[in-house]
Scaffold this motif. Structure first.
Motif, PDB file in Angstrom:
ATOM      1  N   GLU A 122       0.922  -1.019  -0.007  1.00  0.00           N
ATOM      2  CA  GLU A 122      -0.082  -0.313   0.076  1.00  0.00           C
ATOM      3  C   GLU A 122       0.703   1.117   0.114  1.00  0.00           C
ATOM      4  OE1 GLU A 122       0.952  -0.958   4.391  1.00  0.00           O
ATOM      5  OE2 GLU A 122       0.358  -2.532   2.478  1.00  0.00           O
ATOM      6  N   VAL A 123       2.047   1.004   0.641  1.00  0.00           N
ATOM      7  CA  VAL A 123       3.344   2.866   0.558  1.00  0.00           C
ATOM      8  C   VAL A 123       4.252   2.345  -0.693  1.00  0.00           C
ATOM      9  CG1 VAL A 123       2.557   2.767   2.982  1.00  0.00           C
ATOM     10  CG2 VAL A 123       4.530   1.364   2.368  1.00  0.00           C
ATOM     11  N   LEU A 124       3.964   1.540  -0.943  1.00  0.00           N
ATOM     12  CA  LEU A 124       5.347   1.628  -1.882  1.00  0.00           C
ATOM     13  C   LEU A 124       5.158   0.032  -3.080  1.00  0.00           C
ATOM     14  CD1 LEU A 124       7.802  -0.952  -1.092  1.00  0.00           C
ATOM     15  CD2 LEU A 124       8.339   0.221   0.219  1.00  0.00           C
ATOM     16  N   HIS A 146      11.826  -1.132   5.883  1.00  0.00           N
ATOM     17  CA  HIS A 146      10.872  -0.156   5.540  1.00  0.00           C
ATOM     18  C   HIS A 146       9.527   1.087   6.299  1.00  0.00           C
ATOM     19  CE1 HIS A 146       5.983  -0.421   4.173  1.00  0.00           C
ATOM     20  NE2 HIS A 146       6.064  -1.706   3.159  1.00  0.00           N
ATOM     21  N   PRO A 147       9.166   2.052   5.213  1.00  0.00           N
ATOM     22  CA  PRO A 147       8.524   2.837   5.524  1.00  0.00           C
ATOM     23  C   PRO A 147       7.349   3.016   6.690  1.00  0.00           C
ATOM     24  CG  PRO A 147       8.074   3.448   3.394  1.00  0.00           C
ATOM     25  CD  PRO A 147       8.850   1.754   3.449  1.00  0.00           C
ATOM     26  N   SER A 199       6.342  -0.436   8.623  1.00  0.00           N
ATOM     27  CA  SER A 199       6.653  -0.899   8.806  1.00  0.00           C
ATOM     28  C   SER A 199       7.713  -1.536   9.714  1.00  0.00           C
ATOM     29  CB  SER A 199       6.321  -2.802   8.605  1.00  0.00           C
ATOM     30  OG  SER A 199       7.281  -3.559   8.145  1.00  0.00           O
ATOM     31  N   GLY A 200       8.867  -0.643   9.292  1.00  0.00           N
ATOM     32  CA  GLY A 200       9.870  -0.356   9.914  1.00  0.00           C
ATOM     33  C   GLY A 200      10.959  -2.085  10.087  1.00  0.00           C
ATOM     34  N   GLU A 201      10.756  -3.086   9.105  1.00  0.00           N
ATOM     35  CA  GLU A 201      10.763  -4.286   8.598  1.00  0.00           C
ATOM     36  C   GLU A 201      11.510  -3.890   7.648  1.00  0.00           C
ATOM     37  OE1 GLU A 201       9.735  -8.319   6.292  1.00  0.00           O
ATOM     38  OE2 GLU A 201       8.166  -6.814   6.535  1.00  0.00           O
ATOM     39  N   THR A 202      13.446  -5.094   7.728  1.00  0.00           N
ATOM     40  CA  THR A 202      14.411  -4.481   6.791  1.00  0.00           C
ATOM     41  C   THR A 202      14.321  -5.274   6.145  1.00  0.00           C
ATOM     42  OG1 THR A 202      16.003  -4.178   8.578  1.00  0.00           O
ATOM     43  CG2 THR A 202      16.693  -5.171   6.266  1.00  0.00           C
ATOM     44  N   MET A 203      13.734  -4.244   4.616  1.00  0.00           N
ATOM     45  CA  MET A 203      13.920  -5.303   3.381  1.00  0.00           C
ATOM     46  C   MET A 203      14.620  -5.312   2.269  1.00  0.00           C
ATOM     47  SD  MET A 203       9.832  -5.150   3.064  1.00  0.00           S
ATOM     48  CE  MET A 203       9.393  -5.144   1.004  1.00  0.00           C
ATOM     49  N   ARG A 204      14.919  -6.435   1.588  1.00  0.00           N
ATOM     50  CA  ARG A 204      15.983  -6.942   0.663  1.00  0.00           C
ATOM     51  C   ARG A 204      14.997  -7.121  -0.561  1.00  0.00           C
ATOM     52  NH1 ARG A 204      20.443  -9.690  -1.906  1.00  0.00           N
ATOM     53  NH2 ARG A 204      22.171  -8.696  -2.194  1.00  0.00           N
ATOM     54  N   ILE A 205      15.509  -6.146  -1.541  1.00  0.00           N
ATOM     55  CA  ILE A 205      15.004  -6.582  -2.793  1.00  0.00           C
ATOM     56  C   ILE A 205      16.219  -6.996  -3.915  1.00  0.00           C
ATOM     57  CG2 ILE A 205      13.233  -6.506  -4.665  1.00  0.00           C
ATOM     58  CD1 ILE A 205      11.326  -5.867  -2.384  1.00  0.00           C
ATOM     59  N   GLU A 206      15.878  -8.864  -4.678  1.00  0.00           N
ATOM     60  CA  GLU A 206      16.527  -8.631  -5.685  1.00  0.00           C
ATOM     61  C   GLU A 206      15.622  -8.137  -7.434  1.00  0.00           C
ATOM     62  OE1 GLU A 206      18.902 -11.839  -4.715  1.00  0.00           O
ATOM     63  OE2 GLU A 206      19.141 -11.352  -2.976  1.00  0.00           O
TER      64      GLU A 206
END
Length: 319
Positions: free
Chosen positions: A100-102, A289-290, A292-299
């Motif tokens: 919903e945000v990115l 993540h803006p 949830s604050g979760e660390t995201m790593r997208i490949e």
């Protein structure tokens, strides 16, 4: 003529729209209208905030009432997006992640991130055509037109602010893969060289290492070696225009098929691999993540052209 906006609109600024400049707000609101026209209507006082004239750099506040005048643009200004419906549809297949945000995209090589400089179509225009209901879609960062890979788009202003803050504080990790000329020395783990941007008369941007430029740093790590080339991982610490390309050239290892900073002889050695584009790919992006604050790593996977190039090099020229 094609009418974009036939009557005066009075728009009240919501909380999540506050903080942005009026010119950027109008560019989002008046899709397809040239930037020059937006500046003109602001300068002439046709755009008003709370019934007063404002400057293009005015920052909107929650509750502001914005007068948006009728704007007419020639049909040719909008035709390119509709004429590229195939490209717009193809963008849907490039989405790596969305909530919903990115939205995160694997940008194809050859597609600009936004229109301008003689280009009327870019990723952001394509996404807006793909998501006509979206109130907000803005690029978080940019990739050069010929560079492929992970591109981050914010769907809310609060997300854009959060991600820009991460960029400013160097909290976002970007990893690129580049095929460079020659034997990259393993001990060269970083290039620190100030970069100065020049705009030529043609409008083309050329960046040079110059003591008067901005401090810039890129970290490099050897991933794979071939007889006459090296695949490196490049991680920019700063985010200057053409930074990885110029730093690789400065280190004596220009990137394959770089039309501004490359080496034609090196490109010629790669003929049998079928490579015909800049070998620079934004392979991974790590951020917080803006919402949830979760660390995201997208490949982002490489396209077929880059994969085939590496396959031929591994078969014939593995060091």
């Amino acid at each position: 003529m094609n009418t974009n906006n036939v009557t005066v609109q009075l728009v009240t600024i919501a909380d999540d729209e506050a903080g942005q400049r009026i010119d950027n707000f109008l560019r989002t609101r008046l899709k397809g209208v040239p930037k020059s026209m937006i500046y003109r209507i602001v300068r002439k006082g046709e755009v008003r905030v709370n019934k007063k004239r404002i400057k293009p750099e005015y920052k909107l506040q929650a509750g502001d009432e914005v007068r948006v005048p009728p704007v007419r643009v020639a049909e040719r200004d909008e035709a390119p997006v509709s004429a590229r419906l195939d490209k717009v549809a193809a963008l849907d297949d490039c989405i790596l992640y969305e909530d919903e945000v990115l939205l995160v995209l694997n940008k194809p090589s050859g597609t600009a991130v936004h229109g301008g400089s003689g280009l009327s179509f870019g990723v952001i225009e394509g996404l807006r055509a793909l998501r006509p209901e979206a109130r907000f879609l803005e690029l978080v960062h940019r990739l050069d037109r010929e560079t492929s890979g992970v591109l981050l788009v914010a769907k809310k202003r609060s997300a854009l602010r959060s991600l820009h803050e991460q960029l400013r504080l160097k909290g976002m990790q970007k990893d690129y893969l580049a095929l460079v000329r020659g034997h990259w020395q393993s001990h060269v783990k970083a290039v620190q060289a100030p970069l100065l941007k020049n705009v030529l008369q043609s409008g083309e941007r050329i960046v040079r290492v110059n003591a008067e430029g901005k401090p810039s740093e890129t970290r490099f790590k050897v991933e794979e070696r071939f007889a006459f080339a090296t695949l490196v991982k490049a991680s920019p610490v700063t985010g200057r225009t053409h930074q990885i390309r110029v730093h690789a050239q400065h280190a004596g290892h220009p990137i394959a098929f770089d039309d501004r900073y490359g080496d034609r002889e090196f490109d010629g050695q790669l003929t049998e691999t079928g490579l015909n584009r800049l070998f620079l790919h934004a392979a991974a992006l790590r951020f917080e993540h803006p919402a949830s604050g979760e660390t995201m790593r997208i490949e982002a996977p490489m396209d077929n052209t880059l994969r085939r190039c590496l396959s031929v090099l591994r078969d014939k020229y593995k060091a």
